[in-house]
Motif scaffolding. Sequence first.
Motif, short mmCIF file in Angstrom:
data_model
loop_
_atom_site.label_atom_id
_atom_site.label_comp_id
_atom_site.label_asym_id
_atom_site.label_seq_id
_atom_site.Cartn_x
_atom_site.Cartn_y
_atom_site.Cartn_z
N ALA A 83 5.91 -12.31 -29.53
CA ALA A 83 6.00 -12.12 -28.08
C ALA A 83 5.92 -10.63 -27.74
CB ALA A 83 7.30 -12.72 -27.56
N TRP A 84 6.57 -9.83 -28.56
CA TRP A 84 6.56 -8.39 -28.31
C TRP A 84 5.14 -7.83 -28.45
CZ3 TRP A 84 9.32 -5.22 -25.77
CH2 TRP A 84 9.25 -3.84 -26.01
N ALA A 86 2.46 -9.48 -27.95
CA ALA A 86 1.70 -9.96 -26.79
C ALA A 86 1.95 -9.07 -25.59
CB ALA A 86 2.07 -11.41 -26.49
N ALA A 87 3.21 -8.68 -25.40
CA ALA A 87 3.55 -7.84 -24.25
C ALA A 87 2.92 -6.46 -24.40
CB ALA A 87 5.06 -7.72 -24.11
N ARG A 88 2.91 -5.95 -25.63
CA ARG A 88 2.32 -4.64 -25.86
C ARG A 88 0.82 -4.66 -25.58
NH1 ARG A 88 4.67 -0.92 -27.89
NH2 ARG A 88 2.84 0.00 -28.85
N VAL A 90 -0.70 -6.27 -23.38
CA VAL A 90 -0.97 -6.22 -21.94
C VAL A 90 -1.17 -4.77 -21.48
CG1 VAL A 90 0.03 -6.60 -19.67
CG2 VAL A 90 0.21 -8.37 -21.43
N GLY A 91 -0.37 -3.88 -22.04
CA GLY A 91 -0.45 -2.49 -21.61
C GLY A 91 -1.56 -1.72 -22.29
N ASP A 92 -2.17 -2.36 -23.25
CA ASP A 92 -3.21 -1.67 -24.02
C ASP A 92 -4.55 -1.83 -23.31
OD1 ASP A 92 -5.04 -0.76 -25.78
OD2 ASP A 92 -4.54 -2.14 -27.40
N GLU A 137 -2.19 -16.43 -27.02
CA GLU A 137 -0.99 -15.73 -27.47
C GLU A 137 -0.99 -15.59 -28.99
OE1 GLU A 137 2.25 -14.94 -25.52
OE2 GLU A 137 0.55 -14.62 -24.21
N GLY A 276 -4.19 -13.79 -14.47
CA GLY A 276 -3.65 -12.44 -14.24
C GLY A 276 -4.30 -11.41 -15.14
N ALA A 277 -4.77 -11.85 -16.32
CA ALA A 277 -5.38 -10.90 -17.26
C ALA A 277 -6.74 -10.43 -16.74
CB ALA A 277 -5.53 -11.55 -18.64
N ARG A 280 -6.81 -6.81 -15.74
CA ARG A 280 -6.64 -5.69 -16.67
C ARG A 280 -7.96 -4.95 -16.76
NH1 ARG A 280 -4.87 -8.47 -21.85
NH2 ARG A 280 -4.91 -6.35 -22.66
#
Lengths: 314, 314
Positions: A83-84, A86-88, A90-92, A137, A276-277, A280
């Motif tokens: 999960a972490w 996956a969250a990272r 998003v910001g990449d 994911e 939502g993606a 990006r």
Amino acid sequence: MSDRLPPLTALRAFEAAARHMSFAKAAGELNVTPAALSFQIKSLEEHLGQPLFRRLNRAVELTEAGRALLPGATEGFGALAQAWRAARRVGDVTTLTVTAGPAFTAKWLAPRLFGFAQAHPEIELRFSATLRLLDFERDEIDVAIRFGKAADEGLYSRTIIDEWMTPMMTPELAETIATPQDLARAVLLHQDDTVFLTPPADWGAWFRAAGLGAAPKGGPRFSQADHAVDAALAGGGVVLGRLSLTYGALHDGALVAPFPLALTTDAQYRFVCPKGAEDRPQVRAFLDWILEQTAEMADYDPDRPLVNAADVAP
Amino acid sequence: MSDRLPPLTALRAFEAAARHMSFAKAAGELNVTPAALSFQIKSLEEHLGQPLFRRLNRAVELTEAGRALLPGATEGFGALAQAWRAARRVGDVTTLTVTAGPAFTAKWLAPRLFGFAQAHPEIELRFSATLRLLDFERDEIDVAIRFGKAADEGLYSRTIIDEWMTPMMTPELAETIATPQDLARAVLLHQDDTVFLTPPADWGAWFRAAGLGAAPKGGPRFSQADHAVDAALAGGGVVLGRLSLTYGALHDGALVAPFPLALTTDAQYRFVCPKGAEDRPQVRAFLDWILEQTAEMADYDPDRPLVNAADVAP
DNA sequence: GGTTTCGGATAAGATATACTTAAGTGAGAT
DNA sequence: ATCTCACTTAAGTATATCTTATCCGAAACC
């Protein structure tokens, strides 16, 4: 003896120790001293009210309580780590992982990629070419190009190509095949990777659409559509070519499509990403680029007569 | 921007906050002040390099990164909590959770339980009567009594009853049924809960074993074997009674089994628990008690002629 | 329109937690 | 018999975490 969760660092220490079956190695993995790890385990055992390890002199082994705890602990930390990541991701905004089928990758994406890379040198592209459906994911995929009908719930989905298919061959071969009836004498190249479509969009469907009485002959079968196209490019026969895979070849004359009639299906190529993606930056850039490329394709031969495979089902 | 896991307390704070969609409620759940929680979230966002929540004035909402993180985080902490409960259960010698089928629970376990409770007042018993196969970890079961053939790998498994089945009825009804042939005129009670056995151990099998030419008649069908036994006890017909469910009734004369021939199957009642759990005090006590009870049953009518259902399969 | 209230942010100080270094222990290895 | 390895214990320290107290902005209320 609380029923709540114990200190999580201690749990993590246990998980690493149980996985390695060694306190020292676990300490190495977590970048702490063995003393710290020993203390963590001890504190966890106090929380639990019973030992988790049996200390032998050169080794440790799990007690029954330890065996009960380990699988779930490993699973839990695994889920958290994933999960972490996956969250990272998003910001990449510098990497973009795309999955598509092998044929589409080979005949559509790969030849055009250079253009995208030039327009967006800051984006590092990764590809995963497989027909297997990947999980966004789990497999850390940003974008999927899928050929099919229904859009899944919870996903952003956009049709990018209005696909059709028609007999194609080299110009040399075309000289011997003047009418659809002549196909009865030709080598027909078959593709197995669209059989999951119902109704199938295959030679049989095209023959029926063209009003040919006879059923199509057998012939070489290819598990991937791009290989059938390659065979046709080499003059090896006639392929029921898909626009998406042959646009380039049609454009530069390597292949010709002498008969106007083309098959369509309800399934289309779609651009799919988690909802939502699509906002990006790198996903947006990729989508814009794809739409630009496909718009050009849509202009190709717009007056071709199209028959839906569903309307000629046997 | 480390790729390792972030501080776990902060992750847990996020998970609670996202679940409640409120920092204040999450702080309440974790027994900390809202200030502490706010700080945790902030620190987590710094680790990630981007915000997880969008702060509106009366509420918060998840950013895309937050949405990517939440499901896995919930799953991960859920797995950890479950594993921890499982480990705690190992040290708990005061409760014992047993699962068994409804028929076995009603006709075998329940009538005998008082004896076990008297012998072990320190053990708190819990029952889960269902035919559904439960998972020891997930459902927090200590012991399962299952009727079947193969023992699963990794489980302690012990056969506790050599089951057989034979026609049974009230003594009054038996007066009108002198020979197996008379069963053709009797009401036969059928049971549906052993149909998963192959070959089936049903009236058809018994009729074939007894050499009766005719096939058995239809009759009332019961989804649970204990209900069929209850119907037979009420004089409502003849049941193909299983020793385990009728031992008490046979013993006190409420039912009689006039014909010696009995069916067996490869499947048996088994005591099943996770490997190693058989040494836990309360599990050991329960097993010892069951074996003591079943030993008595095994002595009942040991000379009865037995025929395996597999040998009379149609 | 002003005031209250709610939910969260921030700062400073207190406390608990987690880590390190250093010394200790026991059993198998040499 | 001694060495060595893997874990334990103890003391001191750093860091992370929590609390109290104060502040802030917008929605709700009067």
